[in-house]
Design a protein around this motif. Structure first.
Motif, PDB file in Angstrom:
ATOM      1  N   LEU A 202       0.830  -1.210   0.000  1.00 13.64           N
ATOM      2  CA  LEU A 202       0.000   0.000   0.000  1.00 13.64           C
ATOM      3  C   LEU A 202       0.863   1.258   0.000  1.00 13.64           C
ATOM      4  O   LEU A 202       0.508   2.262  -0.626  1.00 13.64           O
ATOM      5  CB  LEU A 202      -0.939  -0.006   1.202  1.00 13.64           C
ATOM      6  N   TYR A 203       1.998   1.215   0.695  1.00 12.69           N
ATOM      7  CA  TYR A 203       2.907   2.355   0.684  1.00 12.69           C
ATOM      8  C   TYR A 203       3.404   2.636  -0.724  1.00 12.69           C
ATOM      9  O   TYR A 203       3.404   3.770  -1.196  1.00 12.69           O
ATOM     10  CB  TYR A 203       4.126   2.092   1.582  1.00 12.69           C
ATOM     11  N   PHE A 204       3.857   1.579  -1.391  1.00 12.52           N
ATOM     12  CA  PHE A 204       4.451   1.745  -2.713  1.00 12.52           C
ATOM     13  C   PHE A 204       3.414   2.058  -3.792  1.00 12.52           C
ATOM     14  O   PHE A 204       3.767   2.520  -4.866  1.00 12.52           O
ATOM     15  CB  PHE A 204       5.247   0.492  -3.100  1.00 12.52           C
ATOM     16  N   ILE A 205       2.147   1.795  -3.514  1.00 13.46           N
ATOM     17  CA  ILE A 205       1.095   2.075  -4.494  1.00 13.46           C
ATOM     18  C   ILE A 205       0.474   3.446  -4.271  1.00 13.46           C
ATOM     19  O   ILE A 205       0.206   4.183  -5.222  1.00 13.46           O
ATOM     20  CB  ILE A 205       0.000   0.992  -4.438  1.00 13.46           C
TER      21      ILE A 205
ATOM     22  N   THR B  30       9.359   8.020  -4.171  1.00 14.51           N
ATOM     23  CA  THR B  30       9.366   7.051  -5.262  1.00 14.51           C
ATOM     24  C   THR B  30       8.029   7.048  -5.995  1.00 14.51           C
ATOM     25  O   THR B  30       7.980   7.066  -7.232  1.00 14.51           O
ATOM     26  CB  THR B  30       9.665   5.636  -4.725  1.00 14.51           C
ATOM     27  N   VAL B  31       6.937   7.024  -5.232  1.00 14.39           N
ATOM     28  CA  VAL B  31       5.600   7.030  -5.839  1.00 14.39           C
ATOM     29  C   VAL B  31       5.391   8.311  -6.634  1.00 14.39           C
ATOM     30  O   VAL B  31       4.896   8.282  -7.772  1.00 14.39           O
ATOM     31  CB  VAL B  31       4.505   6.880  -4.753  1.00 14.39           C
ATOM     32  N   ALA B  32       5.768   9.447  -6.050  1.00 18.16           N
ATOM     33  CA  ALA B  32       5.604  10.725  -6.745  1.00 18.16           C
ATOM     34  C   ALA B  32       6.397  10.745  -8.047  1.00 18.16           C
ATOM     35  O   ALA B  32       5.900  11.174  -9.096  1.00 18.16           O
ATOM     36  CB  ALA B  32       6.038  11.876  -5.837  1.00 18.16           C
TER      37      ALA B  32
ATOM     38  N   ILE C 291      12.253   4.840   4.633  1.00 26.51           N
ATOM     39  CA  ILE C 291      10.833   4.582   4.409  1.00 26.51           C
ATOM     40  C   ILE C 291      10.119   5.805   3.843  1.00 26.51           C
ATOM     41  O   ILE C 291       9.151   5.687   3.093  1.00 26.51           O
ATOM     42  CB  ILE C 291      10.157   4.089   5.709  1.00 26.51           C
ATOM     43  N   HIS C 292      10.616   7.004   4.183  1.00 28.80           N
ATOM     44  CA  HIS C 292       9.993   8.220   3.643  1.00 28.80           C
ATOM     45  C   HIS C 292      10.267   8.363   2.150  1.00 28.80           C
ATOM     46  O   HIS C 292       9.497   9.017   1.430  1.00 28.80           O
ATOM     47  CB  HIS C 292      10.499   9.451   4.387  1.00 28.80           C
ATOM     48  N   LYS C 293      11.351   7.727   1.683  1.00 28.99           N
ATOM     49  CA  LYS C 293      11.677   7.802   0.252  1.00 28.99           C
ATOM     50  C   LYS C 293      10.664   7.041  -0.586  1.00 28.99           C
ATOM     51  O   LYS C 293      10.626   7.189  -1.810  1.00 28.99           O
ATOM     52  CB  LYS C 293      13.092   7.260   0.006  1.00 28.99           C
ATOM     53  N   ILE C 294       9.847   6.215   0.066  1.00 31.73           N
ATOM     54  CA  ILE C 294       8.789   5.518  -0.668  1.00 31.73           C
ATOM     55  C   ILE C 294       7.807   6.536  -1.232  1.00 31.73           C
ATOM     56  O   ILE C 294       7.344   6.411  -2.370  1.00 31.73           O
ATOM     57  CB  ILE C 294       8.062   4.497   0.237  1.00 31.73           C
TER      58      ILE C 294
ATOM     59  N   ARG D  43       3.299   6.332   6.489  1.00 33.00           N
ATOM     60  CA  ARG D  43       3.146   5.055   7.179  1.00 33.00           C
ATOM     61  C   ARG D  43       2.118   5.159   8.312  1.00 33.00           C
ATOM     62  O   ARG D  43       1.412   4.203   8.600  1.00 33.00           O
ATOM     63  CB  ARG D  43       4.480   4.546   7.709  1.00 33.00           C
ATOM     64  N   SER D  44       2.022   6.335   8.938  1.00 33.55           N
ATOM     65  CA  SER D  44       1.030   6.538   9.999  1.00 33.55           C
ATOM     66  C   SER D  44      -0.389   6.464   9.443  1.00 33.55           C
ATOM     67  O   SER D  44      -1.313   6.011  10.128  1.00 33.55           O
ATOM     68  CB  SER D  44       1.252   7.887  10.682  1.00 33.55           C
TER      69      SER D  44
END
Length: 338
Positions: free
Chosen positions: A156-159, A285-287, A279-282, A164-165
């Protein structure tokens, strides 16, 4: 305690915050602001100076010291104690002092807001690292191989590019099965290192509806079946009957989203991937992936839940492909016949 010009800056700031700001802030914000006041300002030399004697040079020396030797963290295994405090934290402490002394000037306790004359804290420009497609695939293969319980959270993070919160705060009532969407409107935050559900979002833009691919919706259905089995096993002792969070521990207790951070860190090291892929770079990455698929900046802002387009624009400036640069250079050469 009587407020007057003889009161120390540290005591004044604590009284000022409790009187003017405390009731307007969420609990997480209160905790951070009170740490700034009680851990950094009040024990310092600056914190002991009387309001009437405060001058710009005193505040500037204090801010400089924070940048050099201001980290007071006492967390277990933390090796930052004695090092400089981060620029963002010092910037916020400066803003807090400015705000407090602004009120002091209004109340004629001081002649001028000397904090406004201190030098602004420069924030260094950092390189935006993102996950490549191969790195993402390698990471998820390792998660599947080890049968990691919360692999769906990472998907879900990567999509969605959500925080994460926000994923940790997702509830079943906000899973829209017929529309293949989720509503992002809650978050799980830490207060005194204990997770709890926060109903109020970070910004208005944080409240949003995200479409999901059908395979992910199918995985959510399977996850719900697993959760119902766990609830049946624990019976009345299961802890998620009230909250109805999508992602919880086996016993239904709230899952600490920081555990995902530790999971990512360990697996990056195991797989030999760069440590800077945090983890914030996810989110970045999506953007970046959305930009490369020609999604308008306004839509990227909406998907990521950013209050302003400034952040996605900054990410965009770092995601310009070699092809785009070559195209611009070729156009320049053709136009000016070089």
């Amino acid at each position: 305690m009587q407020i007057n010009e003889k009161m120390s800056l540290g005591d004044y700031m604590l009284n000022w915050y409790m009187l003017y700001k405390y009731q307007h802030h969420a609990e997480t914000t209160r905790n951070v602001q009170l740490v700034y006041i009680n851990v950094h300002i009040r024990p310092s030399r600056l914190g002991h100076i009387a309001l009437s004697e405060i001058r710009t040079i005193d505040i500037q020396k204090f801010l400089n010291q924070l940048l050099i030797n201001g980290n007071k963290s006492h967390l277990k295994n933390n090796k930052s104690t004695g090092k400089g405090l981060g620029e963002w934290a010092v910037k916020k402490i400066r803003a807090l002092i400015i705000s407090a002394l602004k009120q002091a000037a209004k109340e004629h306790l001081i002649n001028s807001n000397y904090a406004e004359d201190t030098e602004p804290i420069p924030i260094p420009i950092t390189q935006h690292y993102i996950f490549s497609v191969k790195q993402q695939q390698l990471f998820f293969r390792d998660l599947e191989k080890t049968k990691y319980r919360y692999i769906l959270m990472f998907k879900l993070y990567f999509i969605t590019g959500a925080r994460r919160s926000e994923i940790a705060g997702l509830t079943w009532e906000n899973v829209l099965w017929e529309q293949n969407c989720i509503n992002i409107c809650n978050a799980v935050v830490l207060v005194n290192n204990k997770p709890f559900i926060k109903k109020i979002p970070k910004t208005r833009a944080s409240i949003r509806t995200q479409p999901l691919p059908i395979p992910i919706m199918q995985e959510l259905r399977q996850w719900k079946k697993l959760q119902l089995k766990e609830a049946k096993t624990y019976g009345l002792k299961w802890k998620n009957y009230k909250n109805q969070l999508v992602f919880v521990k086996n016993d239904g207790d709230i899952y600490n989203p920081n555990n995902l951070l530790q999971c990512l860190k360990k697996r990056l090291k195991k797989l030999g991937l760069p440590e800077k892929l945090t983890i914030h770079k996810i989110r970045h990455t999506v953007a970046t992936n959305l930009f490369h698929n020609n999604v308008p900046i306004s839509e990227v802002q909406s998907i990521g839940g950013w209050a302003s387009p400034v952040v996605p624009l900054q990410i965009y400036s770092h995601s310009i492909s070699k092809e785009k640069r070559k195209a611009i250079n070729d156009l320049y050469k053709k136009t000016f016949k070089l």
